[in-house]
Scaffold this active site. Structure first.
Site, PDB file in Angstrom:
ATOM      1  N   PHE A 201       0.860  -1.199   0.000  1.00 23.70           N
ATOM      2  CA  PHE A 201       0.000   0.000   0.000  1.00 23.70           C
ATOM      3  C   PHE A 201       0.899   1.252   0.000  1.00 23.70           C
ATOM      4  O   PHE A 201       0.761   2.122   0.858  1.00 23.70           O
ATOM      5  CB  PHE A 201      -0.947   0.018   1.206  1.00 23.70           C
ATOM      6  CG  PHE A 201      -1.716  -1.256   1.422  1.00 23.70           C
ATOM      7  CD1 PHE A 201      -2.898  -1.491   0.727  1.00 23.70           C
ATOM      8  CD2 PHE A 201      -1.264  -2.230   2.300  1.00 23.70           C
ATOM      9  CE1 PHE A 201      -3.624  -2.669   0.921  1.00 23.70           C
ATOM     10  CE2 PHE A 201      -1.977  -3.410   2.501  1.00 23.70           C
ATOM     11  CZ  PHE A 201      -3.155  -3.632   1.817  1.00 23.70           C
ATOM     12  N   CYS A 310      -5.356   2.830   9.997  1.00 24.79           N
ATOM     13  CA  CYS A 310      -5.750   4.239  10.140  1.00 24.79           C
ATOM     14  C   CYS A 310      -7.240   4.337  10.444  1.00 24.79           C
ATOM     15  O   CYS A 310      -7.860   5.364  10.228  1.00 24.79           O
ATOM     16  CB  CYS A 310      -5.380   5.048   8.901  1.00 24.79           C
ATOM     17  SG  CYS A 310      -6.104   4.428   7.390  1.00 24.79           S
TER      18      CYS A 310
HETATM   19  C1  LIG Z   1      -3.229   4.671   3.664  1.00 28.68           C
HETATM   20  S1  LIG Z   1      -2.768   4.753   1.994  1.00 28.68           S
HETATM   21  C2  LIG Z   1      -1.064   4.383   2.059  1.00 28.68           C
HETATM   22  C3  LIG Z   1      -0.200   5.558   2.406  1.00 28.68           C
HETATM   23  C4  LIG Z   1       1.265   5.357   2.149  1.00 28.68           C
HETATM   24  N1  LIG Z   1       1.787   4.188   2.801  1.00 28.68           N
HETATM   25  C5  LIG Z   1       2.039   6.598   2.550  1.00 28.68           C
HETATM   26  O1  LIG Z   1       2.813   6.527   3.512  1.00 28.68           O
HETATM   27  O2  LIG Z   1       1.857   7.640   1.911  1.00 28.68           O
HETATM   28  C6  LIG Z   1      -3.476   3.321   1.312  1.00 28.68           C
HETATM   29  C7  LIG Z   1      -3.076   2.993  -0.127  1.00 28.68           C
HETATM   30  O3  LIG Z   1      -3.535   1.665  -0.394  1.00 28.68           O
HETATM   31  C8  LIG Z   1      -3.908   1.566  -1.745  1.00 28.68           C
HETATM   32  N2  LIG Z   1      -4.790   0.377  -1.831  1.00 28.68           N
HETATM   33  C9  LIG Z   1      -6.080   0.249  -1.436  1.00 28.68           C
HETATM   34  N3  LIG Z   1      -6.485  -1.035  -1.554  1.00 28.68           N
HETATM   35  C10 LIG Z   1      -5.423  -1.738  -2.045  1.00 28.68           C
HETATM   36  C11 LIG Z   1      -5.193  -3.100  -2.351  1.00 28.68           C
HETATM   37  N4  LIG Z   1      -6.157  -4.022  -2.179  1.00 28.68           N
HETATM   38  N5  LIG Z   1      -3.991  -3.471  -2.822  1.00 28.68           N
HETATM   39  C12 LIG Z   1      -3.014  -2.545  -2.999  1.00 28.68           C
HETATM   40  N6  LIG Z   1      -3.160  -1.240  -2.697  1.00 28.68           N
HETATM   41  C13 LIG Z   1      -4.339  -0.835  -2.221  1.00 28.68           C
HETATM   42  C14 LIG Z   1      -4.528   2.900  -2.071  1.00 28.68           C
HETATM   43  O4  LIG Z   1      -4.430   3.160  -3.463  1.00 28.68           O
HETATM   44  C15 LIG Z   1      -3.682   3.855  -1.222  1.00 28.68           C
HETATM   45  O5  LIG Z   1      -2.636   4.392  -1.998  1.00 28.68           O
END
Ligand SMILES: C[S@@+](CC[C@H](N)C(=O)[O-])C[C@H]1O[C@@H](n2cnc3c(N)ncnc32)[C@H](O)[C@@H]1O
Length: 367
Positions: A201, A310
């Protein structure tokens, strides 16, 4: 204070600041009133002080003052964190002199133009934008909108966090442009990270690029092609050659890596909130358990797991319980190195547990 606790609010305008009294007519405080949200009252003060333009100016100044040490370390941080700064439903983030604001209740929405005027007077901003496209505004009966309110806001802004350069789009990125809340956790993670790392993610590569300094190689995964493209550009900006990014669903990718017999020394899990209401805690917990279990299977003894949630509906205790269950199922013994929260520019207000939304657990596999 919830709507169910309000006895009488006749003739009160939506978004007005009201004096609140209890049933015996004792003064309780002053609060924003919402005629739609389940959160009917958001307290601004427990005294009878006059809440006028100077009051707002003073509270904004206090928030700035409290961030003075952070402002020396980074040019991107949260300047006002809602209840955490006793300014409920107001968020102000700053990205290298460009400000982004969110008015998340009828109260702050009503006062927004005055707050913008004060920001212009106090901060000398290069620009001010609104990211009032957050869905919580719908609970207040407010429209969703975003745009520039003052000055020229560039499409992209370069920020520096922990000496890592990142490109941020205040009007296009998630939240107000970036996840500012993990800045201090990036550093904590980098302190213990080593070897071959996986950042699940990754979004715009925040963890991955911080880990790149202490790891041999890093793979960042995100489901969004747009996020992966921006992470790749950020890697180039930092000349980080030991990092690669992939577009994939983390749930599938972890399973495939397990089947392929892959191993990592460090894994980061920073998923979106799997539970956004109390009603979905159970299904959310299943999601957290699944990814933690899969990640633990890829970590040999000595491996480090940095795992986050979160979701403010999931307490730290519940989250630790889920990680413990995942460890049992993965047949791993885990040592907790650190229990952390969001960065200190998102301060938790004691007595308001919702302000402690981010939990970050750093653990080591012993066996
Ligand atoms: C909380 S944010 C991550 C923030 C990042 N780690 C940072 O420090 O900036 C969650 C991320 O998970 C991605 N996401 C959501 N569902 C997902 C999945 N099933 N597999 C991969 N990525 C996913 C979203 O696109 C988003 O960018």
């Amino acid at each position: 204070m919830y709507r169910s606790d309000v006895r009488d609010a006749h003739d009160v305008e939506r978004g007005a600041i009201v004096s609140v009294v209890d049933e015996a007519k004792n003064f309780v405080g002053q609060a924003f009133y919402s005629d739609q949200s389940e959160i009917a009252l958001r307290f601004l003060s427990t005294s009878r002080e006059i809440i006028d333009r100077d009051w707002w100016r003073d509270l904004l100044r206090q928030s700035v003052e409290r961030r003075s040490a952070i402002a020396k370390e980074t040019n991107a941080y949260r300047l006002v964190y809602s209840e955490g700064d006793l300014l409920p439903s107001l968020i102000i983030d700053v990205y290298d002199g460009h400000y982004v604001l969110q008015s998340l209740s009828q109260g702050t929405d009503r006062l927004q133009s005055e707050i913008v005027e004060l920001m212009v007077e106090e901060f000398e901003p290069r620009s001010i934008s609104e990211r009032n496209d957050a869905r919580v505004r719908q609970f207040e009966g407010l429209e969703l909108r975003k745009g520039v309110l003052f000055g020229d806001a560039p499409h992209e802004i370069e920020i520096t966090q922990n000496a890592v350069r990142l490109m941020v789009g205040p009007l296009s990125g998630q939240k107000t442009g970036a996840f500012l809340d993990q800045r201090e956790n990036y550093l904590a993670a980098a302190r213990v990270a080593y070897g071959r790392a996986l950042d699940c993610f990754t979004c715009n590569g925040g963890f991955a690029l911080n880990l790149a300094k202490s790891c041999e190689s890093v793979i960042g995964i995100d489901i969004s092609e747009e996020a992966v493209a921006s992470a790749q550009r950020n890697a180039e900006l930092n000349d980080a050659r030991n990092v690669e990014f992939k577009t994939a669903n983390v749930f599938d990718a972890l399973r495939e890596m397990e089947t392929a017999g892959e191993r990592f020394d460090t894994i980061v899990l920073d998923p979106p909130a799997f539970t956004k209401s109390r009603a979905t805690i159970k299904s959310g917990a299943r999601g957290y358990k699944e990814i933690n279990l899969r990640a633990l299977k890829l970590l040999p003894p000595g491996g480090v797991l940095i795992t986050c949630t979160c979701s403010y509906h999931l307490s730290e205790e519940m989250f630790l319980g889920i990680i413990a269950e995942a460890a049992v199922d993965a047949r791993r013994r885990l040592q907790i190195i650190e229990k952390r929260g969001q960065s200190s520019d998102h301060p938790v207000l004691l007595g308001v547990p919702e302000t402690h939304y981010l939990k970050c657990v750093i653990a080591r596999v012993l066996q």
